[in-house]
Design a protein around this motif. Structure first.
Motif, PDB file in Angstrom:
ATOM      1  N   THR A 220      -7.562  12.038   6.291  1.00 19.09           N
ATOM      2  CA  THR A 220      -8.753  12.646   5.695  1.00 19.09           C
ATOM      3  C   THR A 220      -8.749  12.556   4.174  1.00 19.09           C
ATOM      4  N   GLU A 221      -7.577  12.640   3.564  1.00 16.31           N
ATOM      5  CA  GLU A 221      -7.476  12.550   2.109  1.00 16.31           C
ATOM      6  C   GLU A 221      -6.187  11.813   1.744  1.00 16.31           C
ATOM      7  N   VAL A 222      -6.218  11.130   0.618  1.00 19.04           N
ATOM      8  CA  VAL A 222      -5.022  10.417   0.166  1.00 19.04           C
ATOM      9  C   VAL A 222      -4.986  10.417  -1.356  1.00 19.04           C
ATOM     10  N   SER A 223      -3.803  10.626  -1.900  1.00 18.70           N
ATOM     11  CA  SER A 223      -3.594  10.518  -3.350  1.00 18.70           C
ATOM     12  C   SER A 223      -2.852   9.218  -3.614  1.00 18.70           C
ATOM     13  N   LEU A 224      -3.381   8.431  -4.555  1.00 22.32           N
ATOM     14  CA  LEU A 224      -2.861   7.098  -4.813  1.00 22.32           C
ATOM     15  C   LEU A 224      -2.463   6.936  -6.273  1.00 22.32           C
ATOM     16  N   LYS A 225      -1.380   6.226  -6.492  1.00 18.91           N
ATOM     17  CA  LYS A 225      -1.020   5.809  -7.843  1.00 18.91           C
ATOM     18  C   LYS A 225      -1.865   4.597  -8.206  1.00 18.91           C
ATOM     19  N   VAL A 226      -2.451   4.606  -9.394  1.00 17.72           N
ATOM     20  CA  VAL A 226      -3.230   3.470  -9.871  1.00 17.72           C
ATOM     21  C   VAL A 226      -2.566   2.934 -11.134  1.00 17.72           C
TER      22      VAL A 226
ATOM     23  N   VAL B 168       0.832  -1.202   0.000  1.00 19.81           N
ATOM     24  CA  VAL B 168       0.000   0.000   0.000  1.00 19.81           C
ATOM     25  C   VAL B 168       0.866   1.250   0.000  1.00 19.81           C
ATOM     26  N   ARG B 169       1.860   1.297   0.893  1.00 16.27           N
ATOM     27  CA  ARG B 169       2.672   2.508   1.039  1.00 16.27           C
ATOM     28  C   ARG B 169       3.392   2.891  -0.250  1.00 16.27           C
ATOM     29  N   ASP B 170       3.676   1.906  -1.099  1.00 10.96           N
ATOM     30  CA  ASP B 170       4.376   2.194  -2.349  1.00 10.96           C
ATOM     31  C   ASP B 170       3.495   2.934  -3.346  1.00 10.96           C
ATOM     32  N   PHE B 171       2.185   2.976  -3.098  1.00 11.30           N
ATOM     33  CA  PHE B 171       1.247   3.626  -4.007  1.00 11.30           C
ATOM     34  C   PHE B 171       0.685   4.928  -3.438  1.00 11.30           C
ATOM     35  N   VAL B 172       1.109   5.276  -2.223  1.00 17.97           N
ATOM     36  CA  VAL B 172       0.650   6.525  -1.614  1.00 17.97           C
ATOM     37  C   VAL B 172       1.553   7.668  -2.083  1.00 17.97           C
ATOM     38  N   LEU B 173       0.964   8.639  -2.768  1.00 20.00           N
ATOM     39  CA  LEU B 173       1.719   9.789  -3.278  1.00 20.00           C
ATOM     40  C   LEU B 173       1.639  10.979  -2.330  1.00 20.00           C
ATOM     41  N   GLY B 174       0.542  11.105  -1.661  1.00 14.03           N
ATOM     42  CA  GLY B 174       0.360  12.221  -0.736  1.00 14.03           C
ATOM     43  C   GLY B 174      -0.800  11.945   0.191  1.00 14.03           C
ATOM     44  N   ALA B 175      -0.864  12.693   1.279  1.00 16.11           N
ATOM     45  CA  ALA B 175      -1.939  12.484   2.251  1.00 16.11           C
ATOM     46  C   ALA B 175      -2.195  13.761   3.035  1.00 16.11           C
TER      47      ALA B 175
END
Length: 380
Positions: free
Chosen positions: A161-167, A114-121
């Motif tokens: 509250t918010e998260v940006s993810l790589k898909v 999961v952490r490898d796809f988290v771009l921002g939060a």
């Protein structure tokens, strides 16, 4: 939506002022994990919705209370997915809970966690401060990557509250091989050999079916990638398995897809408690580690790196010694039906060493100096 975020901020500040402890909760589908739950529940589901989605950029930004199923459906419409296949463990799973739990599915060893796809939060810390980390592009971090630190934090550092993810796009081709009659040692040897070759190996699972007559061993491998690459790998890997005496069958993709999902969601027969006294243990070990000398049937994923087994809570020392002896660790993932919280007295996770404990305490002090967020679940 700003009003709902302000309500969360106000709730945290009020708890800090009153000396109350809050337990962050989305859908509650992972309440079974960790030490017994404590604290006043703060429901995060009201702050929901997809903020932005750019399929051409392979990035989505979503609020933490958004149902995980809603996000996956939106991605599927554009032929994209969360490649790490996060388990839901129930219909109410949320995106914030997905990140906070940090759990990944069958493809984790090949595509990342999961952490490898988290771009921002964006998160609310224990002082009620609204903080933003990272961004919405692939290369956006200078210094410590705090947004990825939230993955696996289990609600102890702040409200996500918010998260940006790589898909990623759904692979153009997929095939699952079922190899019958291949023992654990040969299966691990094969997986380690394949892992060193340019093959589109995406997921694997080995299990011994004790309910079959006679008892049978099965190795499942999933291939994903370009059509030509998958077709070539099917032929080579089938031949390798057959050379060890296995019977190889290419499964129907629809049937295989259901089985892989059941694997991640732990609804396969293996994950049904054999008896009321046994706990489900998760052993995380180096991927190339051979067979562990343990007297418990195992379900092996991630090309050998994740090994599940049912054993009593009293086996904690034996399991942790075996895992730590090869550089891994053991986690009591689900307590037994009869033992419940009593089982967890042996410790849910392998104890941290002194250095790791100090780092954990300092992080907690920076994010939540007044101890608003319940940390007992992680044993800190």
């Amino acid at each position: 939506m700003d009003a709902q975020r302000q309500q969360l901020i106000a709730a945290v500040r009020a708890a800090a002022a009153d000396g109350r402890t809050l337990r962050l909760r989305g859908g509650g589908t992972k309440d079974f994990w960790g030490a017994p739950l404590q604290g006043e529940v703060l429901d995060t589901r009201a702050y929901a919705g997809i903020i932005s989605y750019e399929p051409s950029e392979l990035v989505v930004t979503v609020r933490g209370g958004t149902p995980l199923a809603e996000l996956e459906a939106a991605l599927a419409e554009k032929g994209q997915c969360l490649a790490f296949e996060p388990p839901h463990f129930g219909p109410g799973a949320t995106v914030g809970g997905m990140v906070a739990a940090g759990l990944s599915g069958p493809a984790r060893a090949s595509v990342g966690a999961v952490r490898d796809f988290v771009l921002g939060a964006r998160c609310i810390n224990g002082k009620g401060e609204d903080l933003t980390f990272g961004g919405q592009v692939m290369k956006n971090v200078a210094g410590y990557d705090v947004s990825r630190l939230l993955a696996g934090s289990w609600g102890t550092l702040g409200i996500i509250t918010e998260v940006s993810l790589k898909v990623l796009p759904v692979a153009p081709a997929e095939a699952t091989l079922m190899c019958t009659g291949i023992g654990q040692k040969d299966a691990l040897d094969l997986l380690h050999r394949w892992g060193g070759q340019p093959l589109p190996l995406n997921a694997s699972a080995w299990v011994r079916d004790t309910t079959a007559q006679p008892v049978a061993d099965y190795l499942f491998v999933r291939l994903r990638g370009a059509v030509a690459a998958v077709q070539s790998a099917v032929g080579k890997m089938s031949a390798d398995a057959a050379a060890l005496g296995a019977q190889v069958h290419v499964m129907d993709n629809a049937e295989a897809s259901q089985d892989w999902r059941a694997s991640g969601e732990q609804t396969l027969q293996f994950f049904e408690p054999p008896s009321g006294e046994l706990c489900l243990w998760r052993l995380s070990v180096p991927q190339t580690e051979p067979v562990l000398d343990l007297p418990y049937p195992q379900y092996i994923e991630w090309q050998g790196a994740q090994r599940w087994l049912w054993a009593p809570a009293t086996a904690a020392a034996q399991l942790r010694e075996a895992a730590q002896g090869v550089g891994g660790h053991a986690t009591l993932f689900r307590a037994s039906l009869l033992g419940g919280a009593t089982d967890k007295a042996v410790g849910v996770s392998t104890p941290l060493d002194a250095v790791q404990q100090r780092i954990q305490r300092e992080l907690q002090k920076q994010f939540d100096p007044q101890g608003v967020f319940a940390t007992g679940r992680m044993g800190i």
